[in-house]
Enzyme design. Structure first.
Site, PDB file in Angstrom:
ATOM      1  CG  ASP A  80      -1.970   1.085   1.140  1.00 26.11           C
ATOM      2  OD1 ASP A  80      -1.588   2.267   1.027  1.00 26.11           O
ATOM      3  OD2 ASP A  80      -3.164   0.769   1.181  1.00 26.11           O
TER       4      ASP A  80
ATOM      5  CG  ASP B 124      -1.474   2.227   4.743  1.00 32.52           C
ATOM      6  OD1 ASP B 124      -1.983   3.302   5.131  1.00 32.52           O
ATOM      7  OD2 ASP B 124      -2.120   1.171   4.629  1.00 32.52           O
TER       8      ASP B 124
HETATM    9  C1  PRP Z   1      -4.289   3.841  -3.906  1.00 31.88           C
HETATM   10  C2  PRP Z   1      -3.350   4.446  -4.926  1.00 31.88           C
HETATM   11  C3  PRP Z   1      -4.307   4.870  -6.007  1.00 31.88           C
HETATM   12  C4  PRP Z   1      -5.349   3.794  -5.974  1.00 31.88           C
HETATM   13  C5  PRP Z   1      -5.062   2.825  -7.077  1.00 31.88           C
HETATM   14  O1  PRP Z   1      -4.869   4.812  -3.145  1.00 31.88           O
HETATM   15  O2  PRP Z   1      -2.581   5.478  -4.421  1.00 31.88           O
HETATM   16  O3  PRP Z   1      -4.905   6.138  -5.785  1.00 31.88           O
HETATM   17  O4  PRP Z   1      -5.223   3.127  -4.713  1.00 31.88           O
HETATM   18  O5  PRP Z   1      -6.049   1.867  -7.144  1.00 31.88           O
HETATM   19  P1  PRP Z   1      -7.082   1.771  -8.341  1.00 31.88           P
HETATM   20  O6  PRP Z   1      -6.275   1.875  -9.600  1.00 31.88           O
HETATM   21  O7  PRP Z   1      -7.666   0.394  -8.169  1.00 31.88           O
HETATM   22  O8  PRP Z   1      -8.096   2.846  -8.200  1.00 31.88           O
HETATM   23  P2  PRP Z   1      -5.827   4.461  -1.904  1.00 31.88           P
HETATM   24  O9  PRP Z   1      -7.244   4.342  -2.355  1.00 31.88           O
HETATM   25  O10 PRP Z   1      -5.266   3.279  -1.173  1.00 31.88           O
HETATM   26  O11 PRP Z   1      -5.768   5.769  -1.044  1.00 31.88           O
HETATM   27  P3  PRP Z   1      -4.522   6.468  -0.311  1.00 31.88           P
HETATM   28  O12 PRP Z   1      -3.664   7.074  -1.365  1.00 31.88           O
HETATM   29  O13 PRP Z   1      -5.207   7.480   0.539  1.00 31.88           O
HETATM   30  O14 PRP Z   1      -3.787   5.426   0.491  1.00 31.88           O
HETATM   31  N1  URA Z   2      -3.093   0.813  -4.022  1.00 31.99           N
HETATM   32  C1  URA Z   2      -1.869   0.586  -3.507  1.00 31.99           C
HETATM   33  O1  URA Z   2      -1.350   1.402  -2.731  1.00 31.99           O
HETATM   34  N2  URA Z   2      -1.243  -0.540  -3.839  1.00 31.99           N
HETATM   35  C2  URA Z   2      -1.771  -1.438  -4.687  1.00 31.99           C
HETATM   36  O2  URA Z   2      -1.121  -2.471  -4.966  1.00 31.99           O
HETATM   37  C3  URA Z   2      -3.046  -1.189  -5.216  1.00 31.99           C
HETATM   38  C4  URA Z   2      -3.682  -0.043  -4.867  1.00 31.99           C
END
Ligand code: PRP
Ligand code: URA
Length: 209
Positions: A200, A203
């Site tokens: 992630d 995170d």
């Molecule tokens: C993650 C990443 C993208 C998204 C990608 O963000 O930074 O924005 O997921 O996934 P997708 O292509 O399936 O939409 P997240 O939703 O985890 O939020 P964050 O950046 O606040 O951790």
């Molecule tokens: N968002 C992330 O941060 N990692 C992944 O692998 C997919 C979505």
């Protein structure tokens, strides 16, 4: 794949290997996200138009080239995209920064919008949408659609890691958008995480897990 550029520069690949490692801590992870974004920015801006100017050196007049054409904007998808902004702004100090807040619903994996603030003249700018991860593509497709609703016609997407599913989704919804990646990974797992990926990104940048 049309409109997809996978940047295989040795420095980018070396730094990406560190980013992928589960042993890399928050401080180093955050620093390297920024470093990779800077290197990717160098490639993604390669085709920006320039114009000739004359500059007085201490010795004589030199014909030089400076950026021309549309002004630039960097639009991170919150939160993880924030990790890519500082290094890009330090390379392009005149760029304005817009923010689009989207998170993926953990159950449906669909993007949910919670914040948006864009420069007033965003529709006249060359926009770089930045987010470390392109997984299902839901967030990227939604962010780009949103920018198009605000008049944007020149959009480049920069992701550190992309999954084939995400690339396909963006290409299908927005065939006009060029995508720059440091790596095109294998696939998504059942939770729509990229494999092998890096976990992630949000995170790991902000130390929230
Ligand atoms: C993650 C990443 C993208 C998204 C990608 O963000 O930074 O924005 O997921 O996934 P997708 O292509 O399936 O939409 P997240 O939703 O985890 O939020 P964050 O950046 O606040 O951790
Ligand atoms: N968002 C992330 O941060 N990692 C992944 O692998 C997919 C979505």
């Amino acid at each position: 794949m049309a409109n997809v550029h996978v940047l295989d520069h040795p420095l980018i690949q070396h730094k990406l290997a560190i980013l992928r490692s589960k042993r890399t801590g928050v401080k180093e992870f955050r620093e390297i996200v920024g470093e990779i974004a800077g290197l990717m920015c160098y490639e993604a801006t390669r085709n920006l138009p320039t114009r000739e100017v004359e500059v007085e050196t201490p010795l004589m007049t030199a014909k030089c080239r400076v950026l021309a054409g549309k002004k630039l904007a960097i639009v991170p998808i919150l939160r993880a995209g924030l990790g890519m902004v500082d290094s890009m702004v330090s390379l392009i100090p005149s760029a304005k920064v817009g923010h689009i807040g989207l998170y993926r619903d953990p159950e449906t994996h669909k993007p949910v919008e919670y914040y948006c603030k864009l420069p007033d003249d965003i529709g006249n700018r060359q926009v770089f949408v930045v987010d470390p991860m392109l997984a299902t593509g839901g967030s990227a497709v939604a962010a780009i659609s949103f920018l198009k609703q605000h008049g944007c016609r020149n959009i480049i997407m920069m992701n550190i890691i992309g999954a084939p599913e995400g690339v396909e989704a963006v290409q299908k919804a927005h065939p006009d958008v060029e995508i720059y990646l440091a790596a095109l990974d294998e696939k998504l797992n059942d939770n729509a995480y990229i494999l092998p990926g890096l976990g992630d990104a949000g995170d790991r940048i902000f130390g929230t897990k």
